[in-house]
Design a protein around this motif. Sequence first.
Motif, PDB file in Angstrom:
ATOM      1  N   SER A   1      -3.578  -2.072  -2.985  1.00  0.00           N
ATOM      2  CA  SER A   1      -3.054  -2.055  -1.630  1.00  0.00           C
ATOM      3  C   SER A   1      -2.751  -3.480  -1.183  1.00  0.00           C
ATOM      4  N   LEU A   2      -1.499  -3.737  -0.841  1.00  0.00           N
ATOM      5  CA  LEU A   2      -1.068  -5.030  -0.322  1.00  0.00           C
ATOM      6  C   LEU A   2      -0.655  -4.800   1.128  1.00  0.00           C
ATOM      7  N   ILE A   3      -1.542  -5.120   2.057  1.00  0.00           N
ATOM      8  CA  ILE A   3      -1.326  -4.843   3.470  1.00  0.00           C
ATOM      9  C   ILE A   3       0.009  -5.438   3.924  1.00  0.00           C
TER      10      ILE A   3
ATOM     11  N   LYS B   1       4.278   3.278  -2.424  1.00  0.00           N
ATOM     12  CA  LYS B   1       4.575   3.684  -1.056  1.00  0.00           C
ATOM     13  C   LYS B   1       4.703   2.409  -0.225  1.00  0.00           C
ATOM     14  N   ALA B   2       5.878   2.210   0.357  1.00  0.00           N
ATOM     15  CA  ALA B   2       6.147   1.012   1.142  1.00  0.00           C
ATOM     16  C   ALA B   2       5.279   0.984   2.395  1.00  0.00           C
ATOM     17  N   GLY B   3       4.799  -0.207   2.740  1.00  0.00           N
ATOM     18  CA  GLY B   3       3.999  -0.391   3.939  1.00  0.00           C
ATOM     19  C   GLY B   3       4.865  -0.558   5.174  1.00  0.00           C
ATOM     20  N   LYS B   4       4.224  -0.520   6.326  1.00  0.00           N
ATOM     21  CA  LYS B   4       4.932  -0.601   7.601  1.00  0.00           C
ATOM     22  C   LYS B   4       5.733  -1.898   7.724  1.00  0.00           C
ATOM     23  N   GLY B   5       5.133  -3.019   7.345  1.00  0.00           N
ATOM     24  CA  GLY B   5       5.817  -4.305   7.450  1.00  0.00           C
ATOM     25  C   GLY B   5       7.080  -4.362   6.609  1.00  0.00           C
ATOM     26  N   LEU B   6       6.995  -3.857   5.387  1.00  0.00           N
ATOM     27  CA  LEU B   6       8.160  -3.842   4.504  1.00  0.00           C
ATOM     28  C   LEU B   6       9.241  -2.926   5.058  1.00  0.00           C
TER      29      LEU B   6
END
Length: 94
Positions: free
Chosen positions: A43-45, A80-85
């Motif tokens: 997981s990369l926040i 799964k892309a994070g919110k920031g990305l």
Amino acid sequence: MNKSQLISTIAEGAGLPVNKAEKALAATLNCIVETLTQGGSVSLIGFGNFGVKTRAARKVRNPKTGEEMIIEKAVVPFFKAGKGLKEQVDTIKE
């Protein structure tokens, strides 16, 4: 962008020689692969999550012959892309 272009961009951005940037990228990718092969997740926040899912066995039909076939269950990687990305990519205007 391909792998060599990514390595060059990392080298420029981090102020590293190309060979050290290549080693850093290889170490990062190897760490992600090793974690996934052990059934874990990374997981990369703000960027996203790498993980594995088990795809169940299923029946499919060959569209050319109409023959039914069975595809065995498989463990597959996912991202799964994070919110920031998602937010940064959403700013792109077509």
